[in-house]
Scaffold this active site. Sequence first.
Site, short mmCIF file in Angstrom:
data_model
loop_
_atom_site.label_atom_id
_atom_site.label_comp_id
_atom_site.label_asym_id
_atom_site.label_seq_id
_atom_site.Cartn_x
_atom_site.Cartn_y
_atom_site.Cartn_z
N CYS A 1 0.76 -1.31 -0.10
CA CYS A 1 0.14 -0.01 -0.13
C CYS A 1 0.75 1.22 -0.09
O CYS A 1 0.88 2.06 -1.17
CB CYS A 1 -0.85 0.20 1.08
SG CYS A 1 -2.23 -1.19 0.80
N1 LIG Z 1 -2.97 -5.76 2.13
C1 LIG Z 1 -3.46 -4.69 2.48
O1 LIG Z 1 -2.96 -4.35 3.56
C2 LIG Z 1 -4.33 -3.72 1.58
C3 LIG Z 1 -4.76 -2.67 2.49
C4 LIG Z 1 -5.86 -1.93 1.39
C5 LIG Z 1 -5.92 -1.97 0.52
N2 LIG Z 1 -5.34 -2.96 -0.52
C6 LIG Z 1 -5.64 -3.12 -1.85
O2 LIG Z 1 -6.34 -4.08 -2.00
C7 LIG Z 1 -6.02 -4.86 -3.33
C8 LIG Z 1 -5.72 -6.22 -3.17
O3 LIG Z 1 -4.42 -6.32 -2.14
P1 LIG Z 1 -4.18 -7.74 -1.19
O4 LIG Z 1 -3.48 -7.15 -0.23
O5 LIG Z 1 -5.35 -8.40 -0.73
O6 LIG Z 1 -3.32 -8.58 -2.23
P2 LIG Z 1 -3.17 -10.18 -2.35
O7 LIG Z 1 -2.00 -10.37 -3.28
O8 LIG Z 1 -3.00 -10.79 -0.93
O9 LIG Z 1 -4.48 -10.86 -3.03
C9 LIG Z 1 -4.99 -10.63 -4.26
C10 LIG Z 1 -5.49 -11.90 -4.68
O10 LIG Z 1 -6.07 -11.75 -5.94
C11 LIG Z 1 -5.95 -12.86 -6.75
N3 LIG Z 1 -5.94 -12.73 -8.07
C12 LIG Z 1 -4.89 -12.13 -8.99
N4 LIG Z 1 -5.27 -11.86 -10.22
C13 LIG Z 1 -6.57 -12.34 -10.20
C14 LIG Z 1 -7.62 -12.61 -11.07
N5 LIG Z 1 -7.34 -11.96 -12.55
N6 LIG Z 1 -8.75 -13.12 -10.79
C15 LIG Z 1 -9.00 -13.52 -9.55
N7 LIG Z 1 -8.29 -13.26 -8.60
C16 LIG Z 1 -6.81 -12.98 -8.83
C17 LIG Z 1 -4.47 -13.37 -6.27
O11 LIG Z 1 -4.46 -14.81 -6.50
C18 LIG Z 1 -4.65 -13.14 -4.90
O12 LIG Z 1 -5.07 -14.20 -4.03
C19 LIG Z 1 -4.95 -4.07 -3.96
O13 LIG Z 1 -5.49 -3.23 -4.96
C20 LIG Z 1 -4.16 -3.30 -2.71
O14 LIG Z 1 -3.22 -2.27 -2.98
C21 LIG Z 1 -4.30 -3.78 0.44
#
Ligand SMILES: NC(=O)c1ccc[n+]([C@@H]2O[C@H](COP(=O)([O-])OP(=O)(O)OC[C@H]3O[C@@H](n4cnc5c(N)ncnc54)[C@H](O)[C@@H]3O)[C@@H](O)[C@H]2O)c1
Length: 455
Positions: free
Chosen positions: A294
Amino acid sequence: MRVRSYLQRSNGFTPFHVDHDDDMKRIEELLARKTARVGVVGLGYVGLPLAVEFAKAGFRVTGIDVDARKVNMINRGENYIQDVDSALLRELVAAKKLRATTDFRAARTFDAVSICVPTPLSKTGDPDISFMLAARDALLPHITPPLIFVLESTTYPGSTHELIVPKLEERGLKVGRDVCVAFSPERVDPGNPVYHTHNTPKVVGGVTPRCTKMACALYSTIIEKVVPVSSCAAAEMAKLLENTFRSINIGLVNELAIMCKYLDVDVWEVIHAAATKPFGFMPFYPGPGLGGHCIPIDPLYLSWKLKTLDYKARFIELADEINSSMPEHVITLIADALNARKKSINASKIMLLGVAYKKDIDDLRESPALDIYDNLKKRGARVTYHDPHIPTFVYQDRIVRSAALTRAALRAQDCVVILANHSAVDYRAVVRDAALIVDTRNATRGLRSKKIVKL
Ligand SMILES: NC(=O)c1ccc[n+]([C@@H]2O[C@H](COP(=O)([O-])OP(=O)(O)OC[C@H]3O[C@@H](n4cnc5c(N)ncnc54)[C@H](O)[C@@H]3O)[C@@H](O)[C@H]2O)c1
């Protein structure tokens, strides 16, 4: 009424039905009764807790992920996200409230879907929206109106309008009528003991007022406070403001730490003193560099977007420059501290204590510890690490394992470098047993010893 929806779904999408108001009202009723079918695409740090929250509220939730390993784990009732309660996940899967699949055809039954896929940076530092586009394209052939469609992945202002709306319209779907589209940023703070998905207020901005209303209705079923804003772009920008605010303030205190070294002042004491001001000041703390998916990334989505409009986001770029230089600053501290003991990094035994990007979490993504590990290795140090949350990581195709934090291991080191101040570590023992400690997190606060060098 529900029968019609089932028929519509089983027959495929027909663009000619007319009772659109009734359709959305029906979704509202399904939400109120917790019988709506909810989909979550992307079951990572954000998506899995969200899916669990919907399932816990009583909805039947289907998670879609391209990672078959995660999908299989969920369907076996196995948890892989630290912030998710493993017993609860098992219970929800057993009760058939939560299931996962790699098959996007599952979206045919959804009344609402949230997209939570990654939005990283490309190798050149530009936004990599390929995951978002892939998820959108895989979903589109299967979605069936009426539907609430929410993007949660952090992205640049304008994304929902530019990337989601036209594709829905190409399919003959009217946004605000057949599909209610909104952006609602995720604010999850991994490892936070107080704020979780249900009690972190959620900002929601829809393409039309009706889209906002429907998306608010969706999230109000699981989140204590929902905050509507007037547009998707306002919601997208609000998320970027939050993370840019953090990045810039961390950049400021990181530079303050460097300035305090020149002035021989303890930066931690300065921040704690300033934080006694009951108004107009909020403490941020320096560290070995930004990590996670992030804070180091999101502000660059904003500066990239502004670059396309011929505007340079100066604060963002400066903060990024300072924050990115912190691993190098830590290396200098280690080199100077060893040098003062007539030692060099080359051939020294150095243990990194805590390699996760922050306290008490098991997330290594973008962790500055990886840069520091690599840099020390390249300079010839004999580097080991200990992290109670990260048993292994991969370095140059080899698995590196967390070493036990024993008295003998600490005594064997020329230097112990504290990079994440995990609560499970006994810092008193570290200070007692290690010959030299470089503390980048003030984990040794209150412990006095000439062996401690602080950031
Ligand atoms: N991790 C955090 O603390 C946090 C906090 C706020 C916002 N975000 C935002 O949330 C979003 C997700 O982040 P995250 O940390 O959960 O990521 P992550 O990598 O933990 O999880 C993402 C998931 O999406 C899956 N994925 C990828 N491509 C895909 C597709 N085409 N179809 C279906 N699934 C697919 C991956 O296999 C993975 O399991 C990002 O935009 C991130 O910036 C993250």
